[in-house]
Design an enzyme around this catalytic site. Structure first.
Site, PDB file in Angstrom:
ATOM      1  N   ASP A 424       0.925  -1.049   0.233  1.00  0.00           N
ATOM      2  CA  ASP A 424       0.136  -0.032  -0.029  1.00  0.00           C
ATOM      3  C   ASP A 424       0.654   1.056   0.102  1.00  0.00           C
ATOM      4  O   ASP A 424       2.079   1.244   0.271  1.00  0.00           O
ATOM      5  CB  ASP A 424      -1.010   0.014   1.428  1.00  0.00           C
ATOM      6  CG  ASP A 424      -1.790   1.171   1.592  1.00  0.00           C
ATOM      7  OD1 ASP A 424      -2.236   1.651   0.462  1.00  0.00           O
ATOM      8  OD2 ASP A 424      -1.991   1.655   2.427  1.00  0.00           O
ATOM      9  N   LYS A 847      -6.854  -4.858  -4.913  1.00  0.00           N
ATOM     10  CA  LYS A 847      -5.709  -5.223  -4.111  1.00  0.00           C
ATOM     11  C   LYS A 847      -5.449  -6.776  -4.014  1.00  0.00           C
ATOM     12  O   LYS A 847      -4.547  -7.416  -4.167  1.00  0.00           O
ATOM     13  CB  LYS A 847      -5.543  -4.415  -2.989  1.00  0.00           C
ATOM     14  CG  LYS A 847      -5.195  -2.839  -3.199  1.00  0.00           C
ATOM     15  CD  LYS A 847      -5.127  -2.320  -1.756  1.00  0.00           C
ATOM     16  CE  LYS A 847      -4.819  -0.711  -1.761  1.00  0.00           C
ATOM     17  NZ  LYS A 847      -4.590  -0.059  -0.742  1.00  0.00           N
TER      18      LYS A 847
END
Length: 1191
Positions: A424, A847
């Site tokens: 991230d 993700k």
């Protein structure tokens, strides 16, 4: 009292949608159906209807076992392992005549290994039970039948009870807030135990229940959702005095959160025990096993196969030999065995049956090929490795007082095999500590500073010297001169608008409206220091805090909030004087990831209704009115420029609302709020969407999220180690690219491959509104771009020793199509060819999908790292999840396998601890199989020498103690302490990490090599011992060695060989290794003396064998030395050849260190490698580059 001191503040974070007026409208079509069937009788738990519902009590248990099921359940867990099942079967069969040894000698080691593991699990579970007992026996005040509050234990609470919770106490169950010590029924809650966030949340009671006196006679019915794990949602309705009141999360107090800054609250119990939301979230994370552990299972199966093969071979020869013992004419070949008077086990007439029984005997005899203590030894080693990770001072973050934490010990060695890191950005690569640095108002850009990204980009291009920042930026001296003191969250300077100078700007009125929106449109909580009068803010996010602080510093100070109003000290743009203005707060339409915006509806002192809104540019510009698009072009240009500078932007807008329009909308909105259906949230969003239109553009904000300390160096070092790094972020493409340059993810000379759907053709189709045509065109566009990228990358990577580096950048829309099953393979192939990958505008689901694609598509180890709740799916999907304990709470940490405080610690976690753990575990397992094959095959060779008679070469207890006492501790010391190179050299030469990525130390070639070494060692030990001792006189009277002396000499050779093998395999000796290795040999002789002194009925062949025969005999010691030296010679020769001609990475480093130390004068900086070593490293790097260009 705190309530009295702060009663004027009446702060609210979540007055979302206000406390509505009671609505008599009833719509409970979903009540009673799945998901919405819970009914709570408030303050009336003994109601007959309530008793019939039979809800769970408030007793909570987090233990894995109970007193009743511990033994059966724990035994079940142990015997899920194939090796343990095998030894259990052998233990049972050992009571039969087939057994080549006594039953106790088999049972003892099995019981020790199983017992040790069960004790470990029992101790861990006992700790959890103690925590449960402590929690269940906490005290809380509950309203009783005598109309007073009395204390009771948490575990005795029932659904419907009214409780009183005092300041700094935890909530015992999920409660509906009825009233508090504040007049308007608000309270402050700390949710650190739930999500790790330290900022206080503000809850508020319904107005109808906030009167404390009404609690005594309060009777109501709550109809709400069934127990679920959603912490931030609640759907329900309170039925009270014939009216219906909608309930929201703002009235719910969750178990294990703490009451703060409020003297007390009253609440009614809605969910108890395991029905509470925190317990509903207490699910076990996905089970993860390391690749080494999975391969270890395969090796166990290979050993079982070897066991069966040699048992079958021995049985075959035994059957043939037994049949020949008596010919057809009755002549006996081995007459001394008396085959004419024997049992079925040696009967020549029933040779097939004898061979079968011998097969069963051999399966037990050769069972020592299977390492019984392997699993428990590995568990011990991994736990100790985790302790070292936890106590590493180099990974301790002093500012936050957070050390590294190994939350599981199962994946230690996986840290040394990571091929791809998926990270991230916000809060992981950056600090998630926002600073207001720039803004655009009425088409004019304000803010003189320069961001870290801008500085990094200019330095990279050679435009700015390192010491300078640029003409537009301020020096530190100027900043200090122009600012009274540094303000956290505010790093803004522009002489045109600071210190009230904005009133002289041409668009002063728009500037005033801009900062009013920032000061009003939020959910922050002000906290006034009673001593200094200084105001601080508790905000949901760092962005929001930065906006409120910026508005305060520029003349619009938010200082008081109640359930119905927000008060500001602000500068009047006409007079320049500070005035107090109170805005009536009507509704708050909160931010969500789907809405991407937040709005408030207020009534200003002039009695005008205003909608103030801020949000992402992707959703705000389309909501602008035709007459509200002034300066749109300039604002978009500024937003693009801010994004290129690595800043996060929001668009600021407002509009006036007509009274009639508002009245109609509010009715629809309240109706949506009162529904108790699955569509409730969708209907609320739809209603909010109707009012958030025809907006007038004011400008945009730009906040900087600074990179964490050491991020660029960490990424550079990991890249040198051959680890690929992917960044999955929700930022704009321009922002992500420039952050990539700033943190060294993208480097000078690296060619970018950009995959995007921002084309004129796609935009034209989108305007036509044909979704199918847009989807089809988008799919074809992505397919074309992927193939072009593949051709581009393949052209420069296939036939080149120094291939060009590529960086792949793809946005969220494109990623949706790239993850399609028809294109995901092409996308992955292209991504693998690139050195860095950045996925922009990624959703949490994307993700997780990207992580799964990389993990399954490459078959290599993936590591995901993040800090927020939106990263949880990614962390759980990856082989290893690393949580950053940062500003976004602890959701990521709670879902992770390892936790660190800063991204830079990942460098040490992988390159040092990962490398060490991988090397230690790999060598430990290989050594385990080596020593067991060495020992087990001496039994096989001896049995072959003795015509496969089923007679073991050693005493029963020698064999039983081999794995448990004489060879177990050295291998544990190896797994915990061994280092091929120091931590400094691991970081200095990151290429060393490739030993794990390429799995060099646990490849099948290496595993089979160690197994072959074991078989060769066993042959040398057996045949040398036999030939050295059996053909000559041993005693003075001319007798040769007997079975017991031969057995103890050969066994001593095995113990010496496998322990000395450990000594020459270890790279880093400590006193513990010396103690364990030589101590194990000493324990063998001590055991031999003690065991041999016992009566012969127990010690059998070991009786006085060492003291009276072996110890005084020179031939025994000479044979022992000769055999041990000879057995170690093959491995020693191989290693000498390998180091000289085929060195591994760590061999190169060790050679370099040796060369440096041998030099009489230093050659400058340490680390200059000899020519031969440099040549080898060059070829290693070339091999790595070719591997990275995998097709």
């Amino acid at each position: 009292m705190a309530g009295e001191k702060r009663i004027g503040m009446k702060l609210s974070k979540l007055y979302s949608f206000k406390c509505f007026k009671p609505s008599s409208r009833e719509d409970h079509s979903q009540i009673g159906s799945r998901g919405y069937s819970r009914v709570v009788f408030c303050n009336d738990p003994d109601n007959p209807e309530a008793l019939q519902l039979n809800y769970k009590g408030n007793y909570v248990s987090t233990t894995k076992y109970t007193a009743a099921n511990f033994i059966p359940k724990s035994l079940f867990e142990q015997f899920r392992r194939v090796a343990n099942i095998y030894f259990l079967v052998v233990a049972f069969v050992s009571f039969s005549p087939l057994a080549p040894y006594t039953a106790p000698s088999v049972l003892a080691p099995l019981l020790i290994v199983i017992g040790a593991t069960m004790v470990k699990e029992g101790v861990e579970d006992l700790r959890r039970r103690k925590q449960d007992v402590e929690a269940n026996n906490r005290r809380v005040e509950v309203y009783g039948k005598n109309r007073t509050f009395g204390e009771t234990k948490w575990k005795n609470l029932r659904v419907g009870d009214v409780v009183k919770v005092n300041k700094d106490e935890y909530f015992p169950a999920d409660l509906l807030l009825l009233s508090s010590s504040y007049e308007d029924g608000i309270c402050y809650v700390e949710t650190m135990n739930l999500d790790g966030e330290t900022n206080l949340k503000l809850k508020h009671a319904l107005e109808i229940t906030s009167d404390e006196e009404s609690i005594k006679n309060f009777r109501g019915v709550i109809k709400c959702e069934d127990p679920n794990e959603h912490l931030y949602s609640f759907v329900g309705t309170l039925h009270f005095e014939g009216k219906q009141y909608p309930l929201s999360p703002q009235q719910i107090l969750l178990r294990d959160s703490k009451l703060k800054n409020t003297d007390y609250v009253h609440g009614v119990v809605v969910f108890t025990g395991h029905d509470t939301k925190v317990m509903q979230n207490a699910t076990d994370p996905p089970s993860k096993r390391s690749k080494i552990e999975k391969k270890m299972d395969q090796i166990i199966y290979i050993l079982f196969s070897i066991l069966i093969v040699i048992s079958f071979a021995g049985s075959l020869f035994f059957g043939i030999a037994t049949r020949r013992d008596m010919s057809d004419n009755g002549k006996m070949r081995r007459w001394y065995l008396r085959p004419d008077e024997t049992t079925v086990f040696f009967d020549p007439q029933r040779a097939v049956a004898a061979a079968f029984f011998h097969f069963l005997t051999a399966l037990m005899l050769y069972g020592y090929l299977i390492p019984i203590s392997l699993y428990v030894s590995i568990e011990v080693v991994k736990v100790l490795q985790s302790i070292f990770i936890n106590q590493d001072q180099e990974m301790y973050h002093e500012e936050t007082d957070r050390p590294a934490r190994a939350r599981t010990s199962n994946l230690n060695e996986e840290l040394g095999q990571v091929d791809t890191i998926l990270s991230d950005k916000t809060g992981t690569l950056t600090c998630n500590s926002m600073e207001f640095v720039k803004c655009s108002i009425a088409g004019t850009a304000y803010g003189r500073g320069m961001t870290e990204v801008e500085i990094a980009l200019r330095k990279q291009k050679g435009l700015v010297p390192q010491e300078e920042v640029g003409d537009d930026s301020l020096s530190m001296k100027e900043k200090k001169a122009n600012s009274k003191k540094s303000v956290k969250g505010f790093n803004f300077w522009d002489e045109r608008i600071v210190d009230g100078q904005w009133i002289h700007q041409p668009h002063a009125e728009l500037i005033q409206k801009f900062f009013r929106v920032l000061a009003i449109c939020h959910t922050a909580i002000p906290d006034v220091n009673s001593d200094t009068g200084e105001i601080t803010y508790e905000a949901e996010s760092p962005d929001e805090a930065a906006f409120v602080i910026a508005s305060r510093e520029l003349g619009f100070e938010f200082f008081t909030r109640s359930q119905t109003s927000i008060s500001l000290h602000e500068i009047d743009h006409t007079t320049g004087e500070k005035v107090d203005r109170v805005y009536e707060l009507l509704h708050v339409l909160e931010f969500s990831s789907s809405r991407k915006r937040m709005s408030v509806i207020v009534r200003n002192p002039e009695n005008r209704l205003l909608l103030l809104s801020k949000g992402a540019d992707s959703v705000m510009f389309e909501r602008l009115a035709k007459h509200g698009r002034q300066n749109e072009k300039e604002t978009k240009e500024h937003i693009k420029k801010y994004a290129e500078a690595g800043l996060r932007t929001l668009v600021i807008t407002y509009r006036e609302i007509d009274e009639d329009e508002y009245r109609i909308w509010e009715e629809e909105f309240i109706n949506a709020k009162t529904l108790v259906t699955e569509e409730r949230d969708d209907l609320i969003d739809a209603a909010a969407d109707k009012i958030e239109k025809d907006l007038i553009l004011l400008g945009s904000t730009a906040v900087e999220d600074k990179l964490q300390k050491g991020v660029p160096d960490c990424i550079e070092k990991l890249s040198q180690a051959g680890v690929k790094i992917w960044v999955l972020t929700g930022d704009k493409t321009e922002t992500a690219i420039n952050i990539g340059y700033a943190c060294s993810l993208l480097r000078e000379g690296m060619k970018k491959i950009l995959i995007t759907l921002d084309s004129s053709d796609i935009e034209a189709l989108e305007k036509q509104g044909d979704k199918d045509a847009v989807a089809k065109a988008s799919f074809q566009s992505i397919k074309k771009q992927l193939r072009e990228g593949m051709l581009q990358a393949a052209a420069t990577t296939d036939d080149s020793d120094n291939p060009e580096m590529f960086g792949l950048v793809i946005d969220g829309k494109s990623l949706t199509f790239a993850l399609d099953t028809k294109l995901e393979k092409e996308f992955l192939e292209l991504a693998i060819r690139c050195n860095s990958v950045i996925c922009c505008r990624s959703s949490p689901k994307q993700k997780a999908l990207v992580t799964r694609l990389v993990k399954n598509g490459t078959g290599r180890t993936t590591l995901a790292i993040g800090d927020g709740a939106n990263d949880v799916g990614m962390l759980q999907e990856a082989d290893i999840g690393v949580g950053i304990s940062g500003a976004e709470g602890m959701q990521a940490v709670m879902a992770s396998d390892f936790a660190i405080a800063q991204f830079r610690f990942l460098e040490r976690l992988l390159l040092v601890h990962g490398h060490w753990c991988y090397r230690r575990i790999a060598l430990m397992i290989c050594y385990f199989f080596y020593k067991n094959l060495t020992f087990g095959f001496t039994l096989f060779w001896y049995e072959a020498y003795a015509s496969f008679s089923g007679k073991p070469a050693y005493n029963d207890w020698y064999m039983s103690c081999f794995n448990v006492f004489f060879t177990s501790l050295p291998v544990i010391a190896l797994g915990v302490f061994d280092q091929d190179v120091s931590a400094r050299l691991c970081l200095k030469y990151p290429l060393l990490y490739q030993e794990g990525v390429q799995n060099i130390l646990f490849s099948w070639e290496r595993i089979l090599g160690w197994m072959l070494n074991g078989i060769i060692s066993s042959m040398i030990i057996f045949f040398l011992t036999i030939n050295a001792m059996s053909a000559q006189a041993f005693r003075k009277d001319g007798q040769v060695v007997d079975y017991s002396i031969l057995g103890v000499t050969m066994y001593s050779s095995v113990v010496w060989t496998v322990n000395c093998q450990m000594a020459i395999s270890i790279n880093y000796f400590t006193w513990i290794q010396h103690c364990f290795i030589w101590g194990s040999i000493g324990v063998w002789y001590l055991f031999l003396v003690i065991y041999g002194s016992l009566p012969p009925t127990f010690s059998t062949t070991a009786y006085q064998v060492f003291v009276e025969t072996s110890a005084p005999s020179q031939i025994c010691w000479l044979t022992l030395f000769l055999v041990t030296f000879s057995a170690l010679l093959p491995y020693f020769t191989y290693r000498a050849f390998q180091i000289k001609f085929r060195p591994m990475y760590h061999d190169i480093i060790v050679e370099q260190r040796r060369t440096e130390r041998a030099e009489t004068a230093p050659r400058g900086v340490l680390g200059e490698l000899p020519v031969q070593v440099e040549f080898t490293l060059h070829h290693l790097r070339a091999n790595l580059s070719r591997r990275d260009s995998w097709n």
